[in-house]
Every structure is written in C-alpha cells, then in structure tokens.
Design an enzyme around this catalytic site. Structure first.
Site, PDB file in Angstrom:
ATOM      1  N   ASP A   1     -21.186  -3.945  17.260  1.00 43.24           N
ATOM      2  CA  ASP A   1     -20.751  -2.539  17.171  1.00 43.24           C
ATOM      3  C   ASP A   1     -20.320  -2.011  18.533  1.00 43.24           C
ATOM      4  O   ASP A   1     -20.644  -0.869  18.904  1.00 43.24           O
ATOM      5  CB  ASP A   1     -21.891  -1.666  16.627  1.00 43.24           C
ATOM      6  CG  ASP A   1     -22.355  -2.097  15.241  1.00 43.24           C
ATOM      7  OD1 ASP A   1     -21.586  -2.778  14.538  1.00 43.24           O
ATOM      8  OD2 ASP A   1     -23.498  -1.771  14.869  1.00 43.24           O
TER       9      ASP A   1
ATOM     10  N   ARG B   1     -17.319  -2.388  10.791  1.00 40.05           N
ATOM     11  CA  ARG B   1     -18.104  -1.880   9.673  1.00 40.05           C
ATOM     12  C   ARG B   1     -18.300  -0.382   9.874  1.00 40.05           C
ATOM     13  O   ARG B   1     -18.131   0.141  10.977  1.00 40.05           O
ATOM     14  CB  ARG B   1     -19.467  -2.574   9.594  1.00 40.05           C
ATOM     15  CG  ARG B   1     -20.353  -2.408  10.827  1.00 40.05           C
ATOM     16  CD  ARG B   1     -21.660  -3.178  10.661  1.00 40.05           C
ATOM     17  NE  ARG B   1     -22.496  -3.137  11.861  1.00 40.05           N
ATOM     18  CZ  ARG B   1     -23.684  -3.734  11.956  1.00 40.05           C
ATOM     19  NH1 ARG B   1     -24.181  -4.405  10.916  1.00 40.05           N
ATOM     20  NH2 ARG B   1     -24.401  -3.663  13.069  1.00 40.05           N
TER      21      ARG B   1
ATOM     22  N   TRP C   1     -20.620   2.909  10.310  1.00 40.70           N
ATOM     23  CA  TRP C   1     -21.921   3.105  10.929  1.00 40.70           C
ATOM     24  C   TRP C   1     -22.915   3.709   9.938  1.00 40.70           C
ATOM     25  O   TRP C   1     -24.068   3.292   9.852  1.00 40.70           O
ATOM     26  CB  TRP C   1     -21.767   3.997  12.169  1.00 40.70           C
ATOM     27  CG  TRP C   1     -23.017   4.283  12.933  1.00 40.70           C
ATOM     28  CD1 TRP C   1     -24.299   3.877  12.655  1.00 40.70           C
ATOM     29  CD2 TRP C   1     -23.110   5.050  14.143  1.00 40.70           C
ATOM     30  NE1 TRP C   1     -25.170   4.344  13.601  1.00 40.70           N
ATOM     31  CE2 TRP C   1     -24.468   5.067  14.527  1.00 40.70           C
ATOM     32  CE3 TRP C   1     -22.180   5.727  14.928  1.00 40.70           C
ATOM     33  CZ2 TRP C   1     -24.909   5.747  15.669  1.00 40.70           C
ATOM     34  CZ3 TRP C   1     -22.615   6.395  16.057  1.00 40.70           C
ATOM     35  CH2 TRP C   1     -23.962   6.404  16.424  1.00 40.70           C
TER      36      TRP C   1
ATOM     37  N   GLN D   1     -29.493  -1.710  22.037  1.00 41.47           N
ATOM     38  CA  GLN D   1     -28.349  -0.900  22.450  1.00 41.47           C
ATOM     39  C   GLN D   1     -28.330  -0.810  23.967  1.00 41.47           C
ATOM     40  O   GLN D   1     -29.358  -0.566  24.604  1.00 41.47           O
ATOM     41  CB  GLN D   1     -28.446   0.497  21.853  1.00 41.47           C
ATOM     42  CG  GLN D   1     -28.339   0.533  20.330  1.00 41.47           C
ATOM     43  CD  GLN D   1     -28.656   1.910  19.781  1.00 41.47           C
ATOM     44  OE1 GLN D   1     -29.744   2.426  19.999  1.00 41.47           O
ATOM     45  NE2 GLN D   1     -27.711   2.499  19.072  1.00 41.47           N
TER      46      GLN D   1
END
Length: 393
Positions: free
Chosen positions: A252, A316, A318, A202
């Site tokens: 994401d 999608r 989470w 991330q």
C-alpha cells in the site's frame, strides 16, 4: 499467432472481466488530469476550481538555505514566521539530514528544493508506526527540534498526546499540512526498511494533508505506506500532483484520500521484506466523489523476486475505518483509481491484478455490464485503460 493476439486483445478490451475491468475510450474520456485537479471545496458541494500546476521553478537566490549543520526544520520555521502570501524558497544543500520535518498549516506558499541531484539530497529517519505515542515523541524529538512556541509544535503535540495504542500515521519522515507546497529534487527515506518482518509496519516517508501539493523529481523510499496523499479534513478535497518521481515500497505504498495525479512517474514493488502479494496503490476516495488517483504515462515495475514469481498487485481499496462494521456502501470510502497509458512491467498477477480491500478484505469485483455505473458504491472502482507491457495482458 492470430489466436493468441485475439485472446490478448479481448483481455485488454472493455469491459474486461470482473477481476480485471477495462475502460472503453468513451468511459476513459473524463479521467484526465484536468478533471482530477479541477475541483476544490467539500465533497458534498465541489466547486469548479481549475488547478493547472506547471513545472516547479527554483530561483538562483532562495529566501533560505538549509545545510546538514543547520537542518531543514529551522528553515521551515523561519519561512512560517516570515508570513505573507509571496511564495518562499528553501534551498537544501546536498548531504544527509537525519530526523523529521513538519510543515505546519499557515506556512506561506513554500518551495523546498534540492540544490543538487535528488539522490544526493537525503532526508531520512527510522520510525515504525507500531511504537506508542510516548515512544514516538521521545524518538522524534530526541534532539529537541520541536519546542513549545515553535510553528510545528502543535503538529508534534497532536501525535505525542494521542491516546491510541500506537503512533500509526504519525510515523513519517516529512509531514506537511500547508497548502500550495512544492517539493522538488529530494530523496525522502524511512530507513526502517527491511529491519522488521513482513508484518504490519507502517513506515511513511512523506505525508501531505493539504490542497495543491506538488511534487517533482522526488524519490520516496520505504516499504509499507511510503507516501500518504491525504486530505486532513475528511469533508474537503485535497489535490496532489506528482511528476517525474520515483516511489518504492511493498505494501500500500501510495495511499490516501487525496485527488492525486501521477504523471511520468516510476513505482517499484520490491520483495526484499515481503516476497509475495505486495500492493502498490490503496486509494481511500470519498464514496460519492468520482476522482481519487490517476496514474498516466508512468512505469509500474517490480524487482527480480516478483518477476520470478508474479504475485504482485497493482492496488486495492483501503476501506479505512470499516474494520468493525465491514464495508458500508455509500458510507465507507470506496477507493477510485485509473491507470492509463502506462507501462506495466513483469511481476504482477495478470489474472487478478487487484487485491481484496485492506481493512475489510472486501473481495474485488467490478461491473462489466453494458451501461455500467463506474461509481456504483456496491462495486470496486479500480480501472485500466490502454496500458502496455508484460503485465498489461
């Protein structure tokens, strides 16, 4: 040709398939910017509170000016200390600003804008969520920009003193907790980019936590988790408006709990670090709230690597916080998203454009029965309506 057109029409028509659900015009009618931005308060008791953000206006004579020699954090601190309820303006001169910027709760309504083309006003920093909180603190505050008594000190301390193994969502370049924030004409880049493998790294460019956050003519660039449109209080609605902006990543890279409207934006999926299976959206909507992300009149595109091998995913759920329990209907967040009236470029898996949930690997499946409940907690609620382009059918 008639047969081909008929097949394409059936794919694009409601209700679609369990793997690719399509809304009917009647079903799509409530999914407008006015609805997504029309409520404040708690998820349990939403209050009708219309927010109609207009174009961001910038003055010829701002209250504060930031340049590469003085930095942006000092201007934010000055705005916080000025207090009051009048909107304040920070003009950011062209140049490169290295390091983080934290905008604390309690800051007056604030507009931070680039005083020049967005691509020439660059805020950047390299930070990876996999480092420890102690490492994060040393890296983020190497120049001593956060000191005890400063407005942003509590934000810094909240991450520096975490007892978790990693810095996680503290790994962001710009972090805002103030309401009524406007950002315009800036490029924010987490420069970790392709220096790491395709694993879970991330690396946020921007994180916003509060209500009525407005972005315009922004460029947000990273790989995983580029933009977190968040609601810091998990019980309260936070609204975000993003217009005429560019967001780039591979996993994401637009995610969070906020009720967010994206209009006339471009989302670009890149393959330079992760050559297959990338995902754009990962909404984390409260399971009983009908409005998560709305994408309208936008462009969703992929780079040459994905166009050559179309394995990209639009999004999608989470399913945040459910790694130990698995998805719990009605308790676990159930991401909500509508992509409508937008161009879907080549590079995406047209048969299965939605991936299994991020945290739980919950398979994607939507209702396609007559009279379906679009907010059934036992099913996904990621939808399309009236899109066009190579990946639309």
């Amino acid at each position: 040709m008639k047969i081909v057109l008929a097949v394409l029409a059936s794919l694009l028509a409601a209700p679609g398939t369990p793997a690719r659900p399509i809304l009917s015009p009647a079903e799509a009618a409530p999914f407008t910017a006015a609805q997504y931005l029309g409520y404040s308060g708690t998820y349990a008791s939403p209050i009708a509170d219309p927010w109609r953000p207009g174009p961001i206006r910038t003055p010829r004579h701002p209250d504060f000016v930031a340049d590469p020699s003085t930095g942006i954090q000092e201007a934010v601190n000055a705005a916080y200390r000025a207090g009051g309820t009048r909107r304040l303006y920070i003009a950011v001169r062209p140049g490169t600003y290295t390091g983080t910027v934290f905008i604390p709760s309690g800051t007056p309504p604030l507009t931070i804008f680039g005083d020049g083309p967005a691509h020439k006003v660059n805020l950047e920093f390299t930070v990876d969520a996999t480092i420890t909180p102690a490492q994060w603190a040393a890296q983020v505050n190497a120049d001593g920009r956060y000191t005890e008594g400063d407005p942003a000190w509590p934000m810094f301390q909240s991450c520096a003193t975490k007892t978790t193994a990693t810095a996680a969502l503290c790994a962001t370049v710009v972090w805002a907790q103030s309401t009524d924030l406007q950002l315009k004409g800036l490029t924010i880049t987490n420069t970790l980019l392709d220096t790491v493998d395709r694993g879970t790294h991330q690396a946020l460019a921007l994180r916003t936590d509060a209500d009525r956050t407005q972005l315009e003519n922004m460029r947000l660039i990273s790989r995983q988790d580029t933009f977190l449109a968040n609601a810091d209080d998990v019980n309260r609605i936070a609204r975000v408006s993003v217009r005429h902006s560019y967001i780039e990543g591979d996993t994401d890279f637009v995610f969070g709990r906020a009720a967010a409207v994206f209009e006339h934006d471009e989302f670009r999926l890149v393959s330079s670090r992760k050559a297959s299976g990338g995902v754009i959206f990962a909404p984390n909507t409260h399971p009983l709230f009908p409005y998560g992300f709305l994408v309208t009149h936008s462009r969703i595109v992929a780079d040459a690597g994905y166009r050559a091998a179309p394995t990209g995913h639009l999004g999608r759920a989470w399913d945040q916080g459910a790694s130990a329990t698995g998805y719990l209907p009605g308790s676990t967040p159930n991401g909500q998203l509508v992509i409508r009236d937008s161009c879907l470029g080549a590079g995406f898996d047209t048969a299965n454009p939605w991936a299994p949930a991020a945290t739980t690997a919950r398979p994607f499946v939507a209702r396609v029965d007559e009279g379906r409940d679009l907010n059934d907690v036992n099913h996904n609620r990621l939808w399309e309506f009236r899109n066009h382009g190579p990946s639309a059918g």
